[in-house]
Design a protein around this motif. Structure first.
Motif, mmCIF file in Angstrom:
data_model
loop_
_atom_site.group_PDB
_atom_site.id
_atom_site.type_symbol
_atom_site.label_atom_id
_atom_site.label_comp_id
_atom_site.label_asym_id
_atom_site.label_seq_id
_atom_site.Cartn_x
_atom_site.Cartn_y
_atom_site.Cartn_z
ATOM 1 N N ASN A 19 0.830 -1.212 0.000
ATOM 2 C CA ASN A 19 0.000 0.000 0.000
ATOM 3 C C ASN A 19 0.864 1.262 0.000
ATOM 4 O OD1 ASN A 19 -2.373 -1.464 -0.030
ATOM 5 N ND2 ASN A 19 -2.587 -1.467 2.215
ATOM 6 N N GLU A 20 1.890 1.286 0.847
ATOM 7 C CA GLU A 20 2.759 2.466 0.903
ATOM 8 C C GLU A 20 3.539 2.634 -0.400
ATOM 9 O OE1 GLU A 20 5.226 2.656 4.314
ATOM 10 O OE2 GLU A 20 3.566 2.442 5.752
ATOM 11 N N ASP A 21 3.923 1.512 -0.994
ATOM 12 C CA ASP A 21 4.634 1.576 -2.280
ATOM 13 C C ASP A 21 3.736 2.163 -3.363
ATOM 14 O OD1 ASP A 21 5.429 -0.455 -4.939
ATOM 15 O OD2 ASP A 21 6.950 0.852 -4.064
ATOM 16 N N ASN A 22 2.475 1.731 -3.399
ATOM 17 C CA ASN A 22 1.536 2.264 -4.388
ATOM 18 C C ASN A 22 1.268 3.747 -4.162
ATOM 19 O OD1 ASN A 22 1.252 -0.143 -5.762
ATOM 20 N ND2 ASN A 22 -0.517 -0.816 -4.551
ATOM 21 N N GLU A 23 1.116 4.141 -2.896
ATOM 22 C CA GLU A 23 0.868 5.553 -2.594
ATOM 23 C C GLU A 23 2.074 6.417 -2.964
ATOM 24 O OE1 GLU A 23 -2.125 4.755 1.190
ATOM 25 O OE2 GLU A 23 -0.129 5.591 1.507
ATOM 26 N N GLY A 24 3.252 5.902 -2.720
ATOM 27 C CA GLY A 24 4.453 6.645 -3.092
ATOM 28 C C GLY A 24 4.575 6.819 -4.599
ATOM 29 N N LYS A 25 4.243 5.755 -5.341
ATOM 30 C CA LYS A 25 4.295 5.849 -6.806
ATOM 31 C C LYS A 25 3.241 6.810 -7.329
ATOM 32 C CE LYS A 25 6.201 1.218 -7.560
ATOM 33 N NZ LYS A 25 5.925 -0.164 -8.044
ATOM 34 N N ARG A 26 2.043 6.782 -6.687
ATOM 35 C CA ARG A 26 0.985 7.697 -7.108
ATOM 36 C C ARG A 26 1.398 9.146 -6.855
ATOM 37 N NH1 ARG A 26 -2.617 5.572 -4.366
ATOM 38 N NH2 ARG A 26 -3.319 4.080 -5.945
ATOM 39 N N ALA A 27 2.092 9.385 -5.763
ATOM 40 C CA ALA A 27 2.578 10.736 -5.463
ATOM 41 C C ALA A 27 3.582 11.197 -6.525
ATOM 42 C CB ALA A 27 3.216 10.767 -4.079
ATOM 43 N N LEU A 28 4.448 10.276 -6.947
ATOM 44 C CA LEU A 28 5.406 10.622 -7.998
ATOM 45 C C LEU A 28 4.696 10.914 -9.314
ATOM 46 C CD1 LEU A 28 8.211 7.977 -7.288
ATOM 47 C CD2 LEU A 28 8.320 10.436 -6.855
ATOM 48 N N LEU A 29 3.655 10.104 -9.623
ATOM 49 C CA LEU A 29 2.920 10.292 -10.878
ATOM 50 C C LEU A 29 2.226 11.651 -10.930
ATOM 51 C CD1 LEU A 29 1.292 6.769 -11.407
ATOM 52 C CD2 LEU A 29 3.055 7.836 -12.822
#
Length: 377
Positions: A19-29
């Motif tokens: 979940n944290e990995d997905n949220e971090g990637k979404r923040a980068l996107l």
């Protein structure tokens, strides 16, 4: 808001890590989009500030946030920033966008802050860079050409300096003599040559033809720098002076087929331009292309294009030669000043006050014409 530190800490369960990995990637996107800057920002982080419309794209430099541009989601437009402000039209004091002038604006020479392309400069004369040559840009000068022996038969005196820019001529040194003159044209070289004969009394005499002309494109440079003027001498086999030519233009300048008349002038550089027909093939014209004109800078190569065609102003007989007195000699300019003031320089030449030196100078100039120093006695 899509902000989440993309750096994941230790001791995470599989689901929590995912979940944290997905949220971090979404923040980068989404460039860490949010109303507040991301607390985990490091130097180089991009942040899309959506606290107001339009959204602002900002870049963190380690100390503060630098605005890169504004995103208008309604108009779907992005406006870059420069110097902390939205990029707009440039002016003398503000950096920004410079727009290209339309062809109509370039041709009309409108005073705008738009730029023109080199093609527009050539085609339309550069708008507000080039201006038409006015009467105030034109000066006149006088040039003399003489012969020491004019008898009852017509003889060539020489080429008149003004050519197609010359006015009528007057005769000097004819107080007690009557002469007839005529102008003949050399079709091959397109030169205007003056001929004269003495009608009364019999015998021979010295005659000088003086012509006033428009100085269209000074100065002249044959390769050694701007010259002071042109003094040609016609000599016999013994070195006696038979004729002279003194003018601030060479005989090939305003005679000959090459046009060096200036139609436009660049007020910033002083460079002059002539109007010429844009090169096209006959096939293009037959296919419907219209004649177009461009403005070409009048270079020294153009001014000297007819040098080989008219290397000197005289018609030479066997044993005669033409020499050019050093055109880089400043005294030639002094002689021209006296001539323009009304003095007859021919009298001083034939009285022996001036003589050409015998040694050839290493100068660039007309082919087959030796250049020599001026000797004063």
């Amino acid at each position: 808001m899509t902000q989440s530190n993309p750096v994941i800490g230790a001791d995470k369960s599989g689901l929590q890590y995912r979940n944290e990995d997905n949220e971090g990637k979404r923040a980068l996107l989404t460039h860490h989009k949010g109303a507040e800057p991301p607390s985990y920002a490091e130097a180089g982080t991009l942040w899309l500030d959506d606290s107001a419309a339009p959204w602002l794209l900002k870049w963190y430099d380690g100390t503060g946030w630098i605005v890169q541009g504004a995103l208008n989601t309604t108009a779907e437009e992005f406006t870059p920033f420069i110097g902390g402000a939205a990029l707009g039209d440039a002016s003398e004091s503000v950096r920004g966008l410079v727009r290209r002038a339309s062809n109509a604006e370039a041709e009309a020479g409108e005073n705008t802050e738009k730029y023109i392309t080199p093609a527009q400069l050539a085609e339309f004369g550069g708008g507000n860079f080039l201006e038409s040559v006015s009467q105030g840009d034109l000066n006149t000068s006088v040039g003399d050409v003489s012969s020491s022996s004019v008898s009852t038969d017509f003889v060539f005196i020489g080429t008149l300096p003004g050519g197609q820019y010359g006015f009528g001529h007057t005769l000097l040194g004819t107080t007690s003599h009557i002469f007839e003159t005529m102008i003949s044209t050399d079709i091959a070289a397109e030169t205007a040559k003056i001929r004269a004969r003495r009608t009364n009394p019999a015998g021979s005499a010295t005659i000088t033809a003086r012509q006033r002309y428009i100085t269209a494109s000074p100065p002249f440079d044959m390769g050694d720098g701007a010259v002071h003027g042109f003094l040609f001498l016609k000599l016999d086999a013994a070195g006696n002076i038979l004729g002279h030519y003194l003018a601030d233009v060479p005989p090939w300048g305003y005679n000959g087929p090459t046009v060096i008349r200036a139609d436009k002038i660049d007020r910033k550089t002083g460079k002059k331009y002539r109007k010429i027909l844009k090169p096209r093939s006959m096939e293009e014209y037959m296919d419907g292309a219209a004649p177009e004109y461009i403005h070409e800078e009048i270079t020294q190569d153009i001014k000297n294009a007819d040098m080989a065609l008219i290397p000197h102003p005289f018609t030479l007989e066997d044993g005669e030669t033409a020499v050019l007195v050093d055109p880089m000699d400043g005294r030639i300019e002094k002689l021209l000043q006296l001539q323009n003031a009304g003095e007859e320089i021919a009298a001083a030449i034939y009285d022996g006050y001036f003589r050409p030196d015998n040694a050839a100078l290493a100068r660039k100039g007309p082919p087959g014409v030796m250049q020599v120093a001026l000797k004063v006695f």
